[in-house]
Design a protein around this motif. Structure first.
Motif, PDB file in Angstrom:
ATOM      1  N   ARG A 169       0.841  -1.191   0.000  1.00 32.01           N
ATOM      2  CA  ARG A 169       0.000   0.000   0.000  1.00 32.01           C
ATOM      3  C   ARG A 169       0.881   1.247   0.000  1.00 32.01           C
ATOM      4  O   ARG A 169       1.738   1.414   0.862  1.00 32.01           O
ATOM      5  CB  ARG A 169      -0.924   0.040   1.212  1.00 32.01           C
ATOM      6  CG  ARG A 169      -1.788   1.328   1.255  1.00 32.01           C
ATOM      7  CD  ARG A 169      -2.845   1.296   2.341  1.00 32.01           C
ATOM      8  NE  ARG A 169      -3.762   0.191   2.181  1.00 32.01           N
ATOM      9  CZ  ARG A 169      -4.788   0.146   1.322  1.00 32.01           C
ATOM     10  NH1 ARG A 169      -5.026   1.162   0.519  1.00 32.01           N
ATOM     11  NH2 ARG A 169      -5.563  -0.915   1.269  1.00 32.01           N
TER      12      ARG A 169
ATOM     13  N   ARG B 156       0.708   5.097   0.652  1.00 32.75           N
ATOM     14  CA  ARG B 156      -0.131   6.046   1.382  1.00 32.75           C
ATOM     15  C   ARG B 156       0.549   7.411   1.307  1.00 32.75           C
ATOM     16  O   ARG B 156       1.733   7.531   1.621  1.00 32.75           O
ATOM     17  CB  ARG B 156      -0.280   5.594   2.833  1.00 32.75           C
ATOM     18  CG  ARG B 156      -1.126   6.500   3.691  1.00 32.75           C
ATOM     19  CD  ARG B 156      -1.265   5.939   5.102  1.00 32.75           C
ATOM     20  NE  ARG B 156      -2.063   4.731   5.111  1.00 32.75           N
ATOM     21  CZ  ARG B 156      -3.399   4.711   5.119  1.00 32.75           C
ATOM     22  NH1 ARG B 156      -4.076   5.840   5.124  1.00 32.75           N
ATOM     23  NH2 ARG B 156      -4.047   3.564   5.127  1.00 32.75           N
TER      24      ARG B 156
ATOM     25  N   THR C 239      -3.734   4.861  -1.163  1.00 30.12           N
ATOM     26  CA  THR C 239      -4.635   5.660  -0.336  1.00 30.12           C
ATOM     27  C   THR C 239      -4.068   7.063  -0.221  1.00 30.12           C
ATOM     28  O   THR C 239      -2.904   7.235   0.157  1.00 30.12           O
ATOM     29  CB  THR C 239      -4.804   5.042   1.069  1.00 30.12           C
ATOM     30  OG1 THR C 239      -5.378   3.740   0.930  1.00 30.12           O
ATOM     31  CG2 THR C 239      -5.711   5.904   1.940  1.00 30.12           C
TER      32      THR C 239
END
Length: 194
Positions: free
Chosen positions: A111, A113, A153
């Motif tokens: 991920r 971010r 994200t």
């Protein structure tokens, strides 16, 4: 003539400088508005520096809905690095306020971010996310990741609100393609001028 020395001002620009003389046409209200924007930008620079230092030192803030505290606490909680330059070429790079890239234990996928602290006048939220999508594209270009193979994200912290966005891979790919295309175009222009 021996000119006065102003060492404390060297390298700085006055809020109303000779090199940007459009202020000559401002009425009083416009001058006050422009000056307030400059002051807000200076305050934002100081707040970003404070947030970076606080995050880097791992100093959690009181739980609060205040934008600055939420930004700091989330960046510490997600173990994010601060003020990271994302580089593709000299023509395309930017500095992410806070960023992390690690394996998500829930999904097993990596991920990316990226969080951004907005301290000035509130603008269009879509433009804020557009900025963060550019950072994501720069990250993917620099570190050779395909957007479809990672989760992304993005978070915007402004005016005591936090908004998140999980962009589609196609959005990031589109920006990556635009960066690559424009960089080639501009490089060709540079080579033609030599």
């Amino acid at each position: 003539m021996i000119f006065n020395k102003h060492y404390n001002l060297e390298g700085l620009h006055a809020p109303f400088s000779a090199s940007q003389s459009s202020w000559l046409r401002y009425d009083d209200d416009k001058a006050k508005e422009a000056y307030e924007r400059k002051r807000a930008a200076e305050r934002g620079t100081r707040l970003h520096a404070w947030a970076k230092e606080t995050i880097d030192l791992g100093i959690k803030q009181p739980r609060s809905t205040k934008t600055l505290y939420a930004y700091v606490n989330d960046a510490i909680g997600f173990k994010m690095a601060t003020e990271v330059v994302l580089f593709y070429t000299e023509r395309f790079f930017g500095t992410a306020d806070a960023i992390s890239f690690r394996k998500d234990p829930k999904t097993g996928r990596f991920r990316l971010r990226i969080h951004d602290l907005k301290t000035g006048v509130v603008g269009d939220p879509d433009k804020h996310f557009e900025q963060l999508k550019v950072y994501a594209a720069l990250f993917c270009l620099e570190y050779k990741f395909k957007p479809a193979e990672i989760d992304i994200t993005l978070g915007v912290y402004k005016k005591d609100e936090v908004a998140f966005c999980d962009p589609e891979p196609e959005e990031i790919i589109h920006i990556m393609n635009k960066i690559v295309h424009l960089d080639k175009l501009l490089a060709k222009m540079d080579n033609e001028e030599v």
